[in-house]
Design a protein around this motif. Structure first.
Motif, short mmCIF file in Angstrom:
data_model
loop_
_atom_site.label_atom_id
_atom_site.label_comp_id
_atom_site.label_asym_id
_atom_site.label_seq_id
_atom_site.Cartn_x
_atom_site.Cartn_y
_atom_site.Cartn_z
N GLU A 25 0.80 -1.22 0.00
CA GLU A 25 0.00 0.00 0.00
C GLU A 25 0.83 1.27 0.00
O GLU A 25 0.30 2.37 -0.13
N ALA A 26 2.11 1.09 0.19
CA ALA A 26 3.00 2.24 0.13
C ALA A 26 4.41 1.72 -0.14
O ALA A 26 4.68 0.53 0.02
N GLY A 27 5.27 2.61 -0.56
CA GLY A 27 6.64 2.21 -0.83
C GLY A 27 7.48 3.46 -0.90
O GLY A 27 6.97 4.56 -0.71
N PRO A 28 8.77 3.29 -1.17
CA PRO A 28 9.60 4.48 -1.29
C PRO A 28 9.12 5.30 -2.49
O PRO A 28 8.81 4.72 -3.54
N ASN A 29 9.02 6.58 -2.34
CA ASN A 29 8.57 7.47 -3.42
C ASN A 29 7.23 7.07 -3.98
O ASN A 29 7.01 7.07 -5.18
N TRP A 30 6.33 6.68 -3.12
CA TRP A 30 5.03 6.22 -3.57
C TRP A 30 4.29 7.32 -4.32
O TRP A 30 3.49 7.05 -5.20
N ASP A 31 4.51 8.59 -3.91
CA ASP A 31 3.80 9.68 -4.59
C ASP A 31 4.72 10.41 -5.56
O ASP A 31 4.54 11.59 -5.83
N ASP A 32 5.71 9.69 -6.09
CA ASP A 32 6.65 10.32 -7.01
C ASP A 32 5.90 10.96 -8.18
O ASP A 32 5.11 10.30 -8.87
N ASP A 33 6.15 12.23 -8.38
CA ASP A 33 5.61 12.99 -9.52
C ASP A 33 4.09 13.12 -9.51
O ASP A 33 3.49 13.47 -10.52
N LEU A 34 3.46 12.82 -8.37
CA LEU A 34 1.99 12.88 -8.34
C LEU A 34 1.50 14.26 -7.91
O LEU A 34 0.67 14.38 -7.02
N SER A 35 2.00 15.30 -8.53
CA SER A 35 1.43 16.60 -8.21
C SER A 35 -0.01 16.58 -8.70
O SER A 35 -0.33 15.90 -9.66
N GLY A 36 -0.86 17.30 -8.00
CA GLY A 36 -2.26 17.31 -8.42
C GLY A 36 -3.05 16.20 -7.79
O GLY A 36 -4.28 16.17 -7.90
N SER A 37 -2.37 15.28 -7.08
CA SER A 37 -3.10 14.18 -6.47
C SER A 37 -3.92 14.66 -5.28
O SER A 37 -3.43 15.41 -4.44
N LYS A 38 -5.15 14.20 -5.22
CA LYS A 38 -6.01 14.57 -4.09
C LYS A 38 -5.56 13.83 -2.82
O LYS A 38 -5.86 14.24 -1.71
N VAL A 39 -4.88 12.70 -3.01
CA VAL A 39 -4.46 11.93 -1.86
C VAL A 39 -3.14 12.47 -1.30
O VAL A 39 -2.96 12.57 -0.10
N TYR A 40 -2.23 12.80 -2.21
CA TYR A 40 -0.91 13.21 -1.76
C TYR A 40 -0.74 14.73 -1.79
O TYR A 40 -0.74 15.37 -0.74
N ALA A 41 -0.63 15.29 -2.98
CA ALA A 41 -0.31 16.72 -3.06
C ALA A 41 -1.28 17.57 -2.25
O ALA A 41 -0.89 18.50 -1.54
N ALA A 42 -2.57 17.23 -2.31
CA ALA A 42 -3.56 18.06 -1.63
C ALA A 42 -3.41 18.00 -0.12
O ALA A 42 -3.87 18.89 0.59
N ASN A 43 -2.76 16.96 0.38
CA ASN A 43 -2.58 16.85 1.82
C ASN A 43 -1.21 17.31 2.29
O ASN A 43 -0.85 17.13 3.45
N ASP A 44 -0.43 17.86 1.38
CA ASP A 44 0.86 18.45 1.75
C ASP A 44 0.61 19.51 2.83
O ASP A 44 -0.18 20.44 2.62
N PRO A 45 1.23 19.37 4.01
CA PRO A 45 0.98 20.35 5.07
C PRO A 45 1.24 21.79 4.62
O PRO A 45 0.61 22.72 5.14
N GLY A 46 2.15 21.97 3.66
CA GLY A 46 2.41 23.32 3.16
C GLY A 46 1.30 23.83 2.28
O GLY A 46 1.04 25.03 2.21
N VAL A 47 0.62 22.92 1.59
CA VAL A 47 -0.49 23.32 0.71
C VAL A 47 -1.71 23.67 1.54
O VAL A 47 -2.40 24.66 1.27
N VAL A 48 -1.95 22.88 2.54
CA VAL A 48 -3.14 23.07 3.37
C VAL A 48 -3.20 24.48 3.94
O VAL A 48 -4.27 25.06 4.11
N GLN A 49 -2.01 25.05 4.22
CA GLN A 49 -1.97 26.39 4.81
C GLN A 49 -2.28 27.51 3.82
O GLN A 49 -2.50 28.64 4.22
N LEU A 50 -2.24 27.21 2.53
CA LEU A 50 -2.37 28.28 1.54
C LEU A 50 -3.82 28.74 1.42
O LEU A 50 -4.76 28.05 1.80
N SER A 51 -3.97 29.94 0.85
CA SER A 51 -5.32 30.44 0.58
C SER A 51 -5.95 29.60 -0.52
O SER A 51 -5.26 28.92 -1.27
N SER A 52 -7.28 29.67 -0.61
CA SER A 52 -7.94 28.81 -1.60
C SER A 52 -7.55 29.20 -3.02
O SER A 52 -7.45 28.35 -3.90
N GLU A 53 -7.29 30.51 -3.26
CA GLU A 53 -6.85 30.90 -4.61
C GLU A 53 -5.50 30.26 -4.93
O GLU A 53 -5.29 29.73 -6.01
N GLU A 54 -4.61 30.31 -3.94
CA GLU A 54 -3.28 29.75 -4.17
C GLU A 54 -3.37 28.25 -4.42
O GLU A 54 -2.68 27.71 -5.28
#
Ligand code: HEM
Ligand code: SF4
Ligand code: SF4
Lengths: 495, 225
Positions: free
Chosen positions: A136-165
């Motif tokens: 269910e996971a491995g090294p670099n499991w989210d490699d290159d998955l920008s835009g992913s609702k599971v990974y990128a969207a849960n990036d603690p740095g993203v969560v802090q941004l404004s909705s426009e950002e």
């Protein structure tokens, strides 16, 4: 003044291609054994993404690093008594599920399966229990998955941004990502050192490399929590924690650390910084937005005769001062001011700096073809990643720090374009330099260091003399047989 | 004769083993000295096992120790019925705690496939003996009431006689078998200590409370070179 030398690094993110060669070099050298499969002392993350271990940046969850308590510093996991009180069970310890369960496949089944109508398969099995498992996971499991609702969207740095950002980062056809290679930062105010109840983790006085004494580690596993970067790893079958050793045995032999040496993009720079150890605490107590600048301020000019004299007085070896004067890290961080620490707000004073990525602006659909936007490479406002996201990563939220770096990087690109392509007026380049506050000579120097230098200029390992000191007291034959980590037995549980 | 061997000779063998093997292991193979935490592989059940286990067992051990070191003070402390009652009840509660916790710790290791990979035979032996130890302890507390008082007149003189190298096993010889099992098993655990992960209990990191946060080690501090 109490001047110390620190081996520090710069990773130039615009040059990182995310190939993971560094991770493999390190793995082959140090962690290719049972119990260490999951230890990626060097790993390369995709940003935006959740990282390794999952959401390591979220200190609400992991309680890593320091916090200010009145006018003092305290580990987030608790004061000294708090740490000891949690020793029987550490409530914030990441478990294997926050990393991944190492796995292999039953390849033997492919050849030993009896003849039949179905294709034989190699089922995945756990390298811990040997039992069949679901990966269910491995090294670099989210490699290159920008835009992913599971990974990128849960990036603690993203969560802090404004909705426009956030919308900007996730808009279709505008999706963006970059790679973030990470090793131990060999911090000046290391959380791992401070959190270790046994006092097994220490900083080497001469070069600042942070190591875990394997004989003194008692497996209390507090360092794993205390390091906000999650760069100490608990060895589940040895009962010892381990971490990046900045390849000190290689450096002692004058070689570059393995991940630096193998880096395909040549993004890695290494060199000595001189700093004032008396000011560590002052710096660590600053406001979040001041931290990046305060950390720069603690680093001293190795060409200043007063600093050199004080360094001598503090016992910094002559060759080390010389090495500091040739340090590419000093240039990136201080002279040019284009490298920033990762998450300075964790207050460990990390000694690995990053040149933030100046991602290209968008290409736009234009009558059936793609057309590059007008202000290719030139406009901060058009930056494809919200500056605030990068400020959250590299400047404790201070966007001005990131913009200042970007202005310089833009000036470099414009000047080089003017020189090598020639389709730009010199006044344009000059204007960019003025805005950025860099000289034409500095721009050339940055360009040279970024694009042309060979390994000896990128990686300036100071002479360490330590190997002589060790060998002088030891039988060379016995020393040769020695295992890593100063122990002469295989790292296995024996009792 | 058996009593003499079990309670007059074996304790010395156990302590000698603990000291000799423990020192050997500490000097020659210090790398092996670890709590061997398994929290990385399983955290949830460990919480319900390890935390009550440790707090309870440490308090119980402390009580056993105090009653041996300061029997007269202990006697005064329990002189009032209220306090005796309080100790009896809290001792029993803590004892029950340890039994439940150690059963949980064993169940945890039995049911989790990852934990099986890091559980050795000696781990099972230690866990089994610890269960026997706390189970007999609770049984004694239930059936032979007011142990806080009679301990001072039986176990304390026996242990003190061991300390002065004039073992007086008659103090134990007259006690019920279950108490003998409890006492013998205690020294069996002492003997096993250096061979198992139990060594971690000897490395209580109290120094942490006093040391500065940052540790810097200089080479020149260690050698003249
Ligand atoms: C104050 C001293 C002690 C400290 C700091 C301590 C700490 C620890 C720690 C950190 C663990 C590992 C827990 C994990 O898996 O993460 C552990 C396990 C254990 N401790 Fe202790 N301990 C102490 C005293 C004792 C004593 C006195 C005993 C028994 C007489 C004991 C028996 C055990 C056992 C049996 C385990 C293994 C539990 C399991 O995983 O099955 N400990 N201890
Ligand atoms: S990055 Fe983590 S492991 Fe490395 S020195 Fe800093 S606190 Fe310690
Ligand atoms: S410096 Fe060496 S030990 Fe550290 S991550 Fe790189 S290769 Fe691994």
């Amino acid at each position: 003044m109490n001047i110390r030398a620190q081996i520090a690094s710069v990773f130039h993110l615009d040059k990182c291609i995310g190939c993971h060669t560094c991770s493999i070099a390190c793995k082959n050298l140090w962690t290719d054994r049972q119990g260490a499969e999951y230890m990626w002392w060097n790993n390369v993350e995709t940003k935006p993404g959740t990282g390794y271990p999952t959401k390591w940046e979220d200190q609400e969850q992991y309680q890593g690093g320091w916090e200010r308590d009145a006018n003092d510093l305290q580990l987030r996991i608790g004061g000294r008594g708090g740490v000891l009180g949690k020793i029987f069970h550490n409530p914030k310890l990441p478990t294997m599920d926050d990393y991944y369960e190492p796995f292999t496949f039953k390849y033997g089944d492919l050849t030993s399966a009896p003849a039949g109508n179905d294709q034989p398969t190699a089922r995945p099995i756990s390298m811990v229990s040997g039992k069949p498992m679901k990966i269910e996971a491995g090294p670099n499991w989210d490699d290159d998955l920008s835009g992913s609702k599971v990974y990128a969207a849960n990036d603690p740095g993203v969560v802090q941004l404004s909705s426009e950002e956030q919308a900007q980062m996730f808009a279709i056809e505008k999706m963006v990502m970059f790679h973030l290679p990470r090793i131990c930062n060999h911090c000046l105010n290391a959380g791992c050192v401070a959190g270790c109840p046994s006092g097994a983790i220490y900083k080497r006085g001469e070069d600042g490399i942070v190591l875990i004494n394997q004989d003194q580690c008692r497996g209390w596993r507090m360092c794993v929590s205390a390091c906000p970067y999650k760069k100490t790893y608990y060895g589940w079958n040895t009962g010892k924690s381990e971490k990046c050793i900045l390849c000190f045995p290689r450096q002692e032999a004058g070689d570059a650390p393995a991940c630096f040496h193998s880096c395909v993009g040549r993004i890695r720079y290494l060199g000595v910084l001189l700093y004032d150890a008396d000011r560590i605490k002052d710096v660590a107590l600053r406001e979040d937005h001041e931290l990046a600048a305060a950390q720069r301020a603690i680093i001293l000019d190795p060409h200043d005769s007063q600093v050199v004299a004080a360094a001598r007085q503090s016992g910094v070896a002559e060759q080390v001062i010389k090495a500091a004067q040739r340090s590419p890290v000093y240039k990136f961080v201080k002279e040019w001011g284009i490298a920033l620490p990762l998450h300075p707000e964790f207050r460990t004073l990390p000694m690995l700096f990053y040149v933030p990525p100046l991602l290209p602006v968008l290409s736009q659909p234009n009558q059936g073809t793609q057309k590059l936007a007008e202000d290719f490479f030139t406009s901060l406002e058009q930056a494809r990643l919200p500056v605030q996201y990068l400020a959250g990563l590299f400047a404790g939220g201070n966007a001005e720090e990131v913009k200042s770096v970007y202005r310089k990087l833009i000036a470099v690109r414009l000047q080089r374009r003017q020189v090598s392509v020639g389709d730009l007026a010199e006044t344009e380049a000059a204007k960019a330099r003025d805005v950025a506050g860099v000289s034409a000579a500095q721009v050339e120097a940055i360009y040279r260091m970024t694009a042309l230098t060979r390994i000896k200029e990128r990686i300036v390992v100071p002479p360490m003399l330590r190997e002589q000191a060790v060998e002088a007291g030891m039988d060379p034959e016995a020393y040769k047989q020695g295992m890593g980590f100063g122990s002469r037995r295989p790292p296995k549980r024996r009792w | 004769m058996t009593d003499l061997i079990l309670f007059g000779v074996f304790p010395y063998v156990a302590v000698a083993l603990a000291v000799a093997v423990g020192s050997y292991r500490y000097v020659i193979d210090r790398y092996s000295w670890s709590s061997h935490s398994s929290q990385f592989l399983e955290s949830r059940l460990l919480f319900w096992g390890s935390v009550p286990w440790h707090y309870a067992i440490l308090l119980i051990l402390l009580a056993h120790l105090l009653a041996v070191l300061f029997p007269s003070g202990w006697g005064v402390l329990l002189g009032r019925p209220v306090r005796l009652y309080f100790l009896e009840v809290s001792g029993l509660a803590l004892g029950l705690c340890t039994v439940i916790a150690i059963v949980l710790l064993m169940a945890r290791r039995l049911t989790d496939a990852r934990l099986a990979a890091v559980t050795t035979k000696i781990d099972w032996l230690v866990l089994g003996l610890l269960l026997l130890q706390v189970a007999t302890g609770v049984y004694i507390a239930f059936t032979l009431r007011w142990g806080g008082v009679w301990y001072v007149h039986t176990a304390t003189p026996w242990l003190r006689s061991l300390l002065t190298f004039q073992p007086e096993v008659q103090y134990l010889a007259v006690l019920p078998t279950v108490v003998k099992v409890h006492a013998f098993n205690a020294f069996l655990l002492v003997a096993l200590l250096p061979f198992s992960r139990l060594v971690h209990a000897l490395s209580v990191p109290l120094g942490y409370l006093a040391r500065p946060y940052q540790v810097v080690i200089w080479y020149r501090g260690k050698t003249s070179l």
